[in-house]
Write a protein that holds these residues in place. Sequence first.
Motif, PDB file in Angstrom:
ATOM      1  N   PHE A 173      -5.298  -8.234  -0.598  1.00  0.00           N
ATOM      2  CA  PHE A 173      -6.447  -7.693  -1.308  1.00  0.00           C
ATOM      3  C   PHE A 173      -7.272  -8.841  -1.875  1.00  0.00           C
ATOM      4  O   PHE A 173      -6.747  -9.910  -2.191  1.00  0.00           O
ATOM      5  CB  PHE A 173      -6.001  -6.772  -2.449  1.00  0.00           C
ATOM      6  CG  PHE A 173      -5.377  -5.484  -1.992  1.00  0.00           C
ATOM      7  CD1 PHE A 173      -6.157  -4.357  -1.790  1.00  0.00           C
ATOM      8  CD2 PHE A 173      -4.010  -5.402  -1.762  1.00  0.00           C
ATOM      9  CE1 PHE A 173      -5.585  -3.164  -1.372  1.00  0.00           C
ATOM     10  CE2 PHE A 173      -3.430  -4.216  -1.345  1.00  0.00           C
ATOM     11  CZ  PHE A 173      -4.222  -3.095  -1.147  1.00  0.00           C
ATOM     12  N   ASN A 206       0.828  -1.200   0.000  1.00  0.00           N
ATOM     13  CA  ASN A 206       0.000   0.000   0.000  1.00  0.00           C
ATOM     14  C   ASN A 206       0.868   1.257   0.000  1.00  0.00           C
ATOM     15  O   ASN A 206       2.106   1.186  -0.092  1.00  0.00           O
ATOM     16  CB  ASN A 206      -0.963  -0.007   1.195  1.00  0.00           C
ATOM     17  CG  ASN A 206      -0.232   0.009   2.537  1.00  0.00           C
ATOM     18  OD1 ASN A 206       0.974   0.269   2.609  1.00  0.00           O
ATOM     19  ND2 ASN A 206      -0.961  -0.264   3.607  1.00  0.00           N
ATOM     20  N   HIS A 216      -2.527  -2.421  -8.902  1.00  0.00           N
ATOM     21  CA  HIS A 216      -3.256  -1.191  -8.579  1.00  0.00           C
ATOM     22  C   HIS A 216      -2.703   0.017  -9.330  1.00  0.00           C
ATOM     23  O   HIS A 216      -2.766   1.145  -8.837  1.00  0.00           O
ATOM     24  CB  HIS A 216      -3.236  -0.919  -7.066  1.00  0.00           C
ATOM     25  CG  HIS A 216      -4.024  -1.912  -6.280  1.00  0.00           C
ATOM     26  ND1 HIS A 216      -4.709  -1.589  -5.133  1.00  0.00           N
ATOM     27  CD2 HIS A 216      -4.249  -3.229  -6.462  1.00  0.00           C
ATOM     28  CE1 HIS A 216      -5.312  -2.665  -4.650  1.00  0.00           C
ATOM     29  NE2 HIS A 216      -5.031  -3.674  -5.448  1.00  0.00           N
TER      30      HIS A 216
END
Length: 306
Positions: free
Chosen positions: A167, A159, A275
């Motif tokens: 996740f 993160n 991401h």
Amino acid sequence: MNPRMTIVAGVMALSLVPGAGAQSGSAPAQPESQPESQPESQPGAASPAQPGAEAPPVGKPKNNTIDWGPRPGIWRGEIELPGGKPLSFNFVVAFDRDDEKNPLWHVELRNGTEVVPVEFINTHPSLTMAFSGTEARIEATVGGTNTDMSGEYIYTNTNEQGEAVEFRLPFHADNDDPRRFAPVTGDVEIELVPDWLVTFDDRPSPAMGHFVVLPDGINVYGSVRSPGFVDEPLVGTFEHGRLRLSRFTGAEGVLYDGTIEPDGTLIGTYRTLAHHGEGFSATPVEDGQWPEGLVQQMESSPKGRE
């Protein structure tokens, strides 16, 4: 006789173990003579009842059958990326039996000619698909007809604080659907030229895009390459001016989704399982006229992902 249950690859088989010990005063038990070979059961023939055997559970097959897992064949899976767009991919399920007639399941990811073996754990109706070299996995439940499955793609990513976080992204798949992506509707009829000069918002640019439409006029194989990264092989579709390409290896996944504008420019987004998301644009390259020096940079640069 005492029943003993043996579970093999999620399939339950019933075996009978003879009782131990003869009664006092009786003659020692003699082994019964067996025929040299047992006739094979015929399809549809009823099995003779076994004295003392428990009846199989209601609704369960009486032996190891293919119905105890996802239906063999090609599947189209979708992982919903952050932002809502699906990362589509294909995988193949195959079924076999070993020398002892125990079921064997084989699963492979397919990215065009690239084949990625999958560790498949079948505990029907639940299943796990694990990917070598990573903790990423798919945990899903097979539907009642064994032709669909739903669950989660589970993986670890770093993160913004630099912490490793697990996740979970929604996952769904359907059997006998060889398409890479769900079809789109529209009335735009335009051809996809093979060579494109691709520029990203953040990634090293420019890059060389090469897309080949297969004879069916819809499916596409391709690549996007620059001195800083290589995305290949990419597999996807081109319909009504919309180009979608993906690659999924279990540990990594990328998605290109773009549309050809009226001026001939390809505009879209690039997303990954890490991401990351950004925009890109591309312009056609005619007759191999790439920018001066780009081809030489590609030839001298080691291949690798950004």
